[in-house]
Write an enzyme that holds these catalytic residues in place. Structure first.
Site, mmCIF file in Angstrom:
data_model
loop_
_atom_site.group_PDB
_atom_site.id
_atom_site.type_symbol
_atom_site.label_atom_id
_atom_site.label_comp_id
_atom_site.label_asym_id
_atom_site.label_seq_id
_atom_site.Cartn_x
_atom_site.Cartn_y
_atom_site.Cartn_z
ATOM 1 N N ASP A 33 41.768 32.662 45.074
ATOM 2 C CA ASP A 33 42.351 33.416 44.005
ATOM 3 C C ASP A 33 43.969 32.848 43.892
ATOM 4 O OD1 ASP A 33 41.907 36.312 42.471
ATOM 5 O OD2 ASP A 33 44.113 35.616 42.720
ATOM 6 N N ILE A 34 44.503 32.696 42.926
ATOM 7 C CA ILE A 34 45.889 32.156 42.750
ATOM 8 C C ILE A 34 46.967 33.120 42.900
ATOM 9 C CG2 ILE A 34 46.301 32.631 40.269
ATOM 10 C CD1 ILE A 34 47.182 29.920 39.642
ATOM 11 N N ASN A 91 35.167 43.285 39.068
ATOM 12 C CA ASN A 91 35.545 44.267 37.904
ATOM 13 C C ASN A 91 34.626 43.820 36.712
ATOM 14 O OD1 ASN A 91 37.698 45.515 39.477
ATOM 15 N ND2 ASN A 91 38.887 43.770 39.467
ATOM 16 N N GLU A 99 40.190 41.265 34.355
ATOM 17 C CA GLU A 99 41.205 40.352 33.456
ATOM 18 C C GLU A 99 40.632 39.038 32.894
ATOM 19 O OE1 GLU A 99 44.720 37.735 35.446
ATOM 20 O OE2 GLU A 99 44.610 39.753 36.218
ATOM 21 N N HIS A 104 33.082 37.227 38.099
ATOM 22 C CA HIS A 104 33.676 36.883 39.463
ATOM 23 C C HIS A 104 33.559 37.965 40.325
ATOM 24 C CE1 HIS A 104 36.788 38.196 36.751
ATOM 25 N NE2 HIS A 104 37.341 38.546 37.901
HETATM 26 P P1 5GP Z 1 40.021 40.380 37.751
HETATM 27 O O1 5GP Z 1 41.188 41.392 37.313
HETATM 28 O O2 5GP Z 1 39.569 39.966 36.254
HETATM 29 O O3 5GP Z 1 38.914 41.336 38.499
HETATM 30 O O4 5GP Z 1 40.485 39.324 38.476
HETATM 31 C C1 5GP Z 1 41.021 38.129 38.173
HETATM 32 C C2 5GP Z 1 41.389 37.472 39.179
HETATM 33 O O5 5GP Z 1 41.464 36.005 38.807
HETATM 34 C C3 5GP Z 1 42.892 37.902 39.635
HETATM 35 O O6 5GP Z 1 42.904 38.267 40.980
HETATM 36 C C4 5GP Z 1 43.921 36.647 39.358
HETATM 37 O O7 5GP Z 1 44.682 36.345 40.274
HETATM 38 C C5 5GP Z 1 42.834 35.341 39.191
HETATM 39 N N1 5GP Z 1 43.371 34.427 38.423
HETATM 40 C C6 5GP Z 1 43.880 34.304 37.164
HETATM 41 N N2 5GP Z 1 44.002 33.232 36.781
HETATM 42 C C7 5GP Z 1 43.768 32.367 37.868
HETATM 43 C C8 5GP Z 1 43.781 31.060 37.869
HETATM 44 O O8 5GP Z 1 44.020 30.139 37.170
HETATM 45 N N3 5GP Z 1 43.261 30.423 38.903
HETATM 46 C C9 5GP Z 1 42.934 30.973 40.150
HETATM 47 N N4 5GP Z 1 42.293 30.362 41.117
HETATM 48 N N5 5GP Z 1 42.717 32.633 40.054
HETATM 49 C C10 5GP Z 1 43.271 33.151 38.943
#
Ligand code: 5GP
Length: 121
Positions: A33-34, A91, A99, A104
């Site tokens: 994760d970034i 999520n 997000e 994922h």
């Molecule tokens: P969600 O809130 O959808 O469950 O999690 C999305 C995740 O994707 C977040 O933890 C966010 O930090 C990660 N994320 C968003 N953009 C990128 C990206 O460009 N690269 C990587 N490796 N992770 C990302």
């Protein structure tokens, strides 16, 4: 929710933006994760175009489903959190604050992770 082929994880899958890859199979990809929330914070995704676990479970093949869960186990072993413990989380939708609209599974570990959720007041 319709699948958006321009979401950030679709771009990672197409190699249009970089990611620190941990594990890759025919059907799945895992990368760091970034914005990590724990020393180990890896995202495991199917390569197919699925928005959520519900979408994936309804439409993916048995091979894709097995592969994703095997990839989660392999990530836990590769990142060395099997003994210490880890948490997986996926999520979906607005209430869960998803997000990125590509399924994922977060794999968290490397420190005590605290309670699962905060109690609503
Ligand atoms: P969600 O809130 O959808 O469950 O999690 C999305 C995740 O994707 C977040 O933890 C966010 O930090 C990660 N994320 C968003 N953009 C990128 C990206 O460009 N690269 C990587 N490796 N992770 C990302």
């Amino acid at each position: 929710m319709a699948y958006d082929p321009n979401n950030i994880f679709a771009k990672i899958l197409r190699g249009e933006i970089p990611a620190k890859r941990v594990h890759e199979t025919e059907h799945s990809l895992a990368f760091h994760d970034i914005r990590p929330l724990a020393p180990v914070h890896v995202l495991v995704i199917p390569k197919g175009a699925y928005v959520s676990m519900e979408d994936f479970s309804a439409k993916a093949s048995a091979a894709e489903i097995a592969d994703l869960f095997q990839a989660v186990g392999e990530v836990a072993r590769k990142l060395g959190v099997v003994e210490s413990g880890y948490r997986i989380l996926a999520n979906a939708g607005a209430d869960a604050r998803q997000e990125v609209p590509h399924l994922h599974i977060h794999v968290f570990g490397g420190r005590p992770l605290g309670p699962m959720l905060q109690r609503a007041e």
